[in-house]
Design an enzyme around this catalytic site. Structure first.
Site, PDB file in Angstrom:
ATOM      1  N   SER A   1      -4.785 -12.467  -4.144  1.00  0.00           N
ATOM      2  CA  SER A   1      -3.612 -13.280  -3.810  1.00  0.00           C
ATOM      3  C   SER A   1      -3.633 -14.552  -4.635  1.00  0.00           C
ATOM      4  O   SER A   1      -4.697 -15.014  -5.071  1.00  0.00           O
ATOM      5  CB  SER A   1      -3.626 -13.620  -2.315  1.00  0.00           C
TER       6      SER A   1
ATOM      7  N   GLY B   1       0.813  -1.214   0.000  1.00  0.00           N
ATOM      8  CA  GLY B   1       0.000   0.000   0.000  1.00  0.00           C
ATOM      9  C   GLY B   1       0.843   1.259   0.000  1.00  0.00           C
ATOM     10  O   GLY B   1       0.590   2.189  -0.764  1.00  0.00           O
TER      11      GLY B   1
ATOM     12  N   TYR C   1      -8.319 -17.422   4.967  1.00  0.00           N
ATOM     13  CA  TYR C   1      -7.645 -16.388   4.185  1.00  0.00           C
ATOM     14  C   TYR C   1      -7.814 -16.621   2.677  1.00  0.00           C
ATOM     15  O   TYR C   1      -8.225 -15.697   1.956  1.00  0.00           O
ATOM     16  CB  TYR C   1      -6.164 -16.314   4.549  1.00  0.00           C
TER      17      TYR C   1
END
Length: 366
Positions: free
Chosen positions: A146, A22, A172
């Site tokens: 991801s 980020g 996740y």
């Protein structure tokens, strides 16, 4: 999309911009002349990041936005309300913030915290800002996913958003699959308004996301991450590409998936384009060709073989790029995402139930 795309003078919101991918994304886009808003939960760290950006790029137009805590729906609403009060445009929203290895707990709406932070928080933020995105069109929403979404499983929308559901394959990966499902549904619902959506696999990057993992903070995996995984600046490259480059269309063949790496993927039922970007070895068919988890011994063996292959390629990706000084494995491509991410019925159901959980209308409000 237009043949050219330039972020100079455009307003960009980057979530989770105080560290890792980020911060590097915000730094890169500021250097390209974008007006960058740092959407962060730690305001002091946000000011430090803004100061770093100004030192690297004197005169950069960067600011710390209202506090944004994705784990708290009330904070998301407050951020969106304060942003819209300023009556400013929003050309690019980068949903980068995410977490892993969080302790058990529930959000204000009764959603598991990891699901709230990685999936429902970005969904809610995007929906609350959809009016600004549509008014600023052409605009883009970039969701950082991801490689793990490729083995994520979501049986149904209700179980995914409930406390009782621990997704098969891990929570996740399921949240990252949720990111892609949301991306494609967003494209289907807002694409005709000039709001384009894509998901990005940043590759294997050494960031703070591993710091709370008992597994990855043990040797030899800790050494692998610290020495063979890419630094955040390199990891941000695919995200920056998605934010700044025209999404080139190539000839497509009939069916669900186009030729790997050649361009957007044709969505068979709605005839809209779905975009998933990856870079280096993570754009290779050896990774993108995985069909997802399957039942039985054969399915288990295929999963293990792919996991070994993926781990091996992740350890080669950055070292080869570094050794060749970026001449090899530096290209970002549009590639197929996991087959499960093209389930339009699941995507629509997840969209509707997410809207209910966030107390938002199911239909877009623009």
């Amino acid at each position: 999309m237009a043949d050219t795309w330039n972020v100079q003078g455009k307003t960009v919101v980057v979530t989770g911009a105080t560290s890792g991918i980020g911060r590097e994304t915000a730094l890169a886009l500021s250097g390209m002349g974008a007006n960058v808003v740092l959407a962060v939960r730690n305001q002091a760290a946000g000011q430090e990041t803004a100061a770093i950006i100004r030192r690297v790029h004197p005169g950069a137009n960067v600011e710390v936005g209202p506090k944004l805590e994705l784990a708290q729906p009330s904070s998301i609403r407050s951020f969106a309300k304060e942003f819209q009060k300023q009556k400013r445009p929003l050309h690019v929203l980068v949903n980068n913030a995410g977490a892993n290895y969080m302790s058990d707990g529930l959000s204000e709406e009764g959603v598991p915290l990891l699901t709230q932070v990685n999936y429902l928080g970005p969904y809610m933020l995007t929906r609350l800002l959809e009016g600004s995105l549509a008014a600023s069109a052409p605009s883009r929403v970039i969701n950082v996913s991801s490689v793990t979404h490729r083995y994520g499983l979501i049986d149904n929308a209700a179980s995914f958003l409930s406390r009782s559901a621990t997704a098969v394959g891990g929570q996740y990966p399921a949240t990252k699959l949720g990111n892609v499902l949301f991306t494609y549904e967003l494209q289907r619902r807002l694409g005709h308004m000039g709001v384009q959506a894509c998901a990005v696999d940043p590759g294997a990057v050494s960031t703070n996301i591993y710091k709370d993992s008992r597994l990855f903070m043990r040797q030899p995996l800790k050494w692998l991450i610290e020495n063979l995984y890419a630094p955040p600046r390199d990891g941000a490259a695919a995200v920056v590409h998605a934010a700044t480059q025209p999404w080139q269309r190539q000839p497509r063949r009939r069916g669900l998936l186009s030729k790997q790496g050649s361009g957007p993927l044709l969505n068979q039922r709605s005839n809209s384009d779905t975009w998933f970007f990856a870079r280096g070895t993570f754009a290779w068919p050896a990774i993108t060709g995985f069909k997802g988890q399957q039942e039985g011994i054969v399915g288990s063996l295929r999963m293990q073989a792919w996991a070994i292959r993926a781990l091996s390629l992740s350890a080669l990706d950055w070292p080869l790029r570094r050794l060749t000084r970026g001449k090899y494995l530096s290209v970002t491509k549009a590639v197929p995402s996991a087959p499960a991410s093209y389930d339009q019925d699941l995507a629509a159901a997840l969209w509707d139930l997410s809207a209910d959980r966030c107390k938002l209308p199911r239909e877009v409000s623009v």
